[in-house]
Design an enzyme around this catalytic site. Structure first.
Site, PDB file in Angstrom:
ATOM      1  N   GLU A 143      55.765 -28.282 -41.439  1.00 25.20           N
ATOM      2  CA  GLU A 143      54.418 -28.006 -40.926  1.00 25.20           C
ATOM      3  C   GLU A 143      54.445 -27.386 -39.535  1.00 25.20           C
ATOM      4  OE1 GLU A 143      50.363 -30.631 -40.414  1.00 25.20           O
ATOM      5  OE2 GLU A 143      51.609 -30.900 -42.199  1.00 25.20           O
ATOM      6  N   ASP A 147      53.649 -32.543 -43.712  1.00 25.04           N
ATOM      7  CA  ASP A 147      53.219 -33.941 -43.651  1.00 25.04           C
ATOM      8  C   ASP A 147      52.574 -34.343 -44.970  1.00 25.04           C
ATOM      9  OD1 ASP A 147      54.090 -33.950 -41.048  1.00 25.04           O
ATOM     10  OD2 ASP A 147      52.092 -33.702 -40.178  1.00 25.04           O
ATOM     11  N   TYR A 181      54.716 -41.982 -39.332  1.00 24.35           N
ATOM     12  CA  TYR A 181      53.582 -41.054 -39.440  1.00 24.35           C
ATOM     13  C   TYR A 181      52.304 -41.726 -38.949  1.00 24.35           C
ATOM     14  CZ  TYR A 181      50.669 -37.358 -41.395  1.00 24.35           C
ATOM     15  OH  TYR A 181      49.790 -36.320 -41.548  1.00 24.35           O
TER      16      TYR A 181
END
Length: 867
Positions: free
Chosen positions: A7, A151, A359
């Site tokens: 990303e 992600d 995350y």
């Protein structure tokens, strides 16, 4: 070759480092960084996308054909069908004035008449990162297989899906798989690439549905509010599907506060002393609602110097450890520590990219069985010396993690990875990392035990009480001290003991209105009402501040914010309610689960918006007047000393700079400059008017500095500074003439500078810091010969060379490239004064004229801004 698509660039670099059997090689393709590495003899390349590489937008026109119906054309000539309702007028129109065309409607220009058509306009996706797309296609042509490693959430899946669509344009048959991980650490990433899955197109479609819906609602509502009263103090007024009901929550709370009628009550409180310790006492009737009863009770104890202990009761209670962090609870906890939700997410993202935490965008509050809790604690003990003692206790057991109410399978709760070097962090990063690490440890520890002691005291027949809490067993509080109250230790007392009593007072008070939301509490309320997602709530609040609908913290709505909510509540009430937004969010969840289609959900949202738009357009003028009055109220800084009308903050159409001007213009020409680099707000009460000149006084808040107050009139005696000779001009001396260097403050702009008395001939001038008393030293800089002065600041005297181009400043030692964060930051801290001097001078330095650019309105509102 295997191509890995991440990303962001930093994620691509990290993946290469974690998977490579050797050292990755940094390379560039068309000036975009890529990372080449080997995995067991196979050639791999990783690249980052910089987020979304495709951006949704509207075409310029919607056209009508009797056979084909409504449609639009892309730049490539592709025909896009538009499902415009039959109730909207079709060409030919009576006028050809925009937005009406001979064969359709122009929706690029901002016109009220085009809004019903814009609601149903088809959506195209344009390249947002052309260079990255070029690199992606170049590498995809050469790849034997592709791995999407963005992600793992709706947003990440959509970014990966968009990347895949670009790959398919040049490599339609290349095998593509998906890597899902929750932390950028070796074990997680290796496991993800050993167990590749397919891209979840349903999840990507749900993300794209949100993108499309927010674009439609944001574009239509933003244009409507802007066109309702075009002109004034900043033209574009943002609105959106989630943004507007979030603003309505704040306005609703403010209305409750305004409608609140305080009630009087009285309290009797004082101090007692025993065994050398003072402690607070209060009447057993916590609040007297009858003034006569309060005065009667106070009359009994007024002047009494002693009391007798009638009872001592002790009770222990257990305080349970907290549950693991999800995104919302992290934002709320960080806000209580002074970090805004938006900044929390920015910092958390950087910690995640550095491999220090998992995350950060999650709903889960239950650790999965697969998470090696003991391994994480051991890693924390090894890498975080400050946490090592607590980690040792946690490892001694028993280690029983707490569980929250929400359990999902996408990502674990937010926790430290136990890897990386947190000692390199400082400032907000260190503060947030410690909060996350300590919360994690607390969830693995036992409850805290708090002992409460309540002492009952008889004072002249009136019952009084004292209470104290003491932490007798720290439990999880040893790791997690946040929000812990200080111990209130009472002296050891028994029934029958006599205590000294003093300073007993009867206090008249009033009940308080409902508290305003803090940013953390507003995030929690948004989650409770189903507004936004874990990924968007912080940015929505930040956007409301940017467009000046909100101010301060705790949060207050501006007059403009209140006017917009009040007007929309009157003419289109569903826009301001959370229920409609929650309904659309539920639709998107159905898309993610494969129970509904993207087309159906987006069309449903269009129909909801279209059902409100007619009434809004009908009352455009009413809403415009409300906005106009509110904007003026928000912009007001005081009364004009010349004509008495309002002085307001304005923006120059020519320079885009701010200034204070009179609403009586052109009849009244009073204007004042606005201090640069500060946030300006008016003062209230007696301090609002300057006693010397009658102009308004304002509060100036520099970025991360102490606020100060001043009169807006640069010519006011309170702003006057006498000229100060700080040295002699060396340029004039070389030319055989004498020139004095004089520190001067401009009466017109309020700026300070040093200038030679022969400036027209030699051109010698130096900028000065905007504030702080100046003192001449009579010394010159050893490097450049410019004067050295002392500036008095809140932190003490600051000695500087006034030449911002002084060679001596360039010789300051810089941290070695690639040095560890702690060392680098340490060097920076030592040089801070020099940097401050340079920064201050730059703010007053004369800048070269910028090239003129034509500002064009986007044909759409940005999705992220208008949710």
């Amino acid at each position: 070759m295997k191509l890995v698509i991440a990303e962001k660039n930093i994620a691509a670099q990290k993946i290469a480092q974690l998977l490579s059997t050797g050292k990755p090689k940094n390379d560039k393709v068309y000036n975009t960084p890529v990372y080449r590495f080997d995995v067991e003899g196979e050639e791999w390349v990783s690249m980052g996308l910089a987020g979304h590489i495709l951006a949704p937008d509207f075409p310029d026109e919607i056209l009508f054909d009797k056979k084909e119906g409504w449609y639009s054309l892309t730049e490539d000539g592709e025909v896009l069908s538009a499902q415009v309702p039959d109730g909207l007028a079709r060409p030919p129109y009576d006028t050809k004035r925009k937005p009406f065309l001979a064969n359709g409607i122009n929706i690029k220009g901002w016109k009220v008449e085009s809004l019903p058509y814009l609601t149903w306009a088809p959506i195209i996706k344009n390249p947002a990162e052309k260079e990255i797309i070029r690199v992606l296609k170049n590498l995809a042509k050469k790849a034997d297989s592709v791995v999407i490693a963005t992600d793992f959430d709706r947003e990440g899946e959509l970014i990966g899906s968009d990347a895949l669509s670009c790959v398919r344009e040049v490599a339609p048959d290349v095998p593509v798989s998906r890597a899902r991980y929750s932390a950028l650490i070796k074990g997680e990433v290796t496991e993800a690439f050993n167990n590749l899955v397919e891209l979840d197109q349903n999840l990507a479609d749900a993300g794209e549905s949100r993108q499309y819906i927010d674009l439609i609602w944001g574009a239509v509502l933003t244009r409507y509010l802007t066109l309702a009263k075009f002109g004034g103090f900043g033209n574009v007024r943002s609105a959106g599907r989630v943004q507007t009901p979030t603003l309505a929550l704040v306005v609703e709370r403010e209305r409750e506060r305004m409608a609140f009628v305080p009630e009087d009550y009285w309290q009797i409180r004082g101090m007692a002393a025993a065994k050398g310790a003072d402690f607070k006492i209060s009447h057993a009737t916590a609040r007297f609602t009858d003034k006569d009863a309060a005065q009667t009770a106070f009359g009994h104890v007024d002047g009494v110097a002693a009391g007798t202990v009638t009872d001592v009761a002790k009770r222990s209670r257990k305080q349970q450890p907290p549950v693991p962090f999800n995104t919302t609870s992290l934002q709320a906890a960080a806000a209580a520590e002074g970090i805004s939700p938006a900044r929390t997410m920015r910092i958390a993202e950087s910690l995640y990219m550095s491999g220090l935490i998992s995350y950060p965008r999650v709903d889960n509050t239950v650790y999965p069985r697969s998470l090696d809790l003991e391994g994480v604690v051991k890693g924390l003990a090894a890498n975080s010396p400050a946490l090592a003692p607590v980690c040792k206790k946690v490892l001694a057991g028993p280690m029983k993690p707490t569980r929250g109410k929400t359990e999902t399978t996408d990502h674990p709760p937010i926790h430290p990875t136990g890897q990386g070097d947190p000692t390199t962090l400082d400032g907000g990063q260190l503060k947030l990392y410690n909060l996350i690490a300590r919360r994690f440890l607390a969830t693995l520890m036992g409850p805290a035990t708090i002992e409460n002691t309540k002492v009952s005291i008889d004072v002249a027949g009136e019952p009084f009480a004292a209470s104290g809490d003491v932490l007798v067993d720290a439990g999880f509080r040893e790791a997690y001290p946040y929000g812990l109250k200080r111990d209130e230790q009472l002296p050891a007392l028994d029934a029958g003991d006599v205590v000294d009593v003093h300073d007993v007072n009867l206090e008249a008070k009033q009940t308080e209105p409902p508290a305003r939301y803090s940013q953390g509490k507003l995030v929690q309320e948004m989650e409770k009402r189903g507004l936004g997602t874990k990924s968007t709530r912080a940015s929505i609040i930040e956007r409301l501040y940017q467009v000046r609908y909100l101010k301060n913290d705790p949060i207050e709505p501006s007059q403009l914010g209140m006017a917009i909510v009040d007007a929309l509540s009157q003419f289109a009430p569903r826009i301001t309610t959370p229920e409609m937004t929650a309904e659309l969010d539920e639709d998107m969840t159905h898309v993610a689960e494969g129970q509904d289609t993207q087309t159906h959900v987006v069309d449903h949202s269009r129909a909801l918006l279209a059902g409100m738009l007619d009434n809004l357009i009908e009352h455009k003028d009413d809403l415009g007047e409300a906005i106009s009055d509110a904007v003026t109220a928000d912009a007001r800084v005081g009364a004009c000393p010349k004509c008495g009308k309002d002085l307001v903050m304005k923006q120059s159409a020519k320079t885009r700079g701010s200034f204070i001007g009179c609403m009586g213009w052109p009849d009244c020409d009073v204007t004042y400059p606005v201090p640069s680099g500060v946030k300006v707000s008016p003062l209230e009460g007696d301090a609002a008017v300057c006693p010397e000149c009658g102009a308004p006084r304002i509060k100036c808040q520099p970025f991360r500095q102490k606020a100060y107050e001043q009169c807006v009139n640069p010519k006011c005696p309170t702003n006057y500074e006498p000229d100060l000779k700080v040295g002699e001009c060396s340029v004039c001396a070389e030319a055989g003439r004498h020139g004095d260097l004089i520190a001067h403050k401009s009466e017109k702009s309020g700026k300070r500078f040093i200038r030679c008395s022969n400036y027209e001939e030699c051109g010698v001038s130096y900028p000065l810091p905007a504030r702080g008393k100046l003192e001449a030293t009579g010394e010159v800089c050893e490097h450049c010969g410019a004067p050295v002065v002392v500036v008095e600041t809140a932190r003490g005297p600051w000695r500087i060379c006034v030449n911002m181009d002084c060679p001596g400043k360039e010789k300051k030692e810089k941290p070695a490239r690639g040095a560890k964060g702690a060392a680098a930051k340490g060097s920076t801290a030592k040089k801070a004064p020099a940097k401050k001097a340079s920064s201050s001078k730059k703010t007053t330095a004369k800048k070269p004229a910028a090239k003129k650019t034509t500002s064009k309105k986007s044909s759409s509102a940005k999705p992220a801004d208008s949710e």
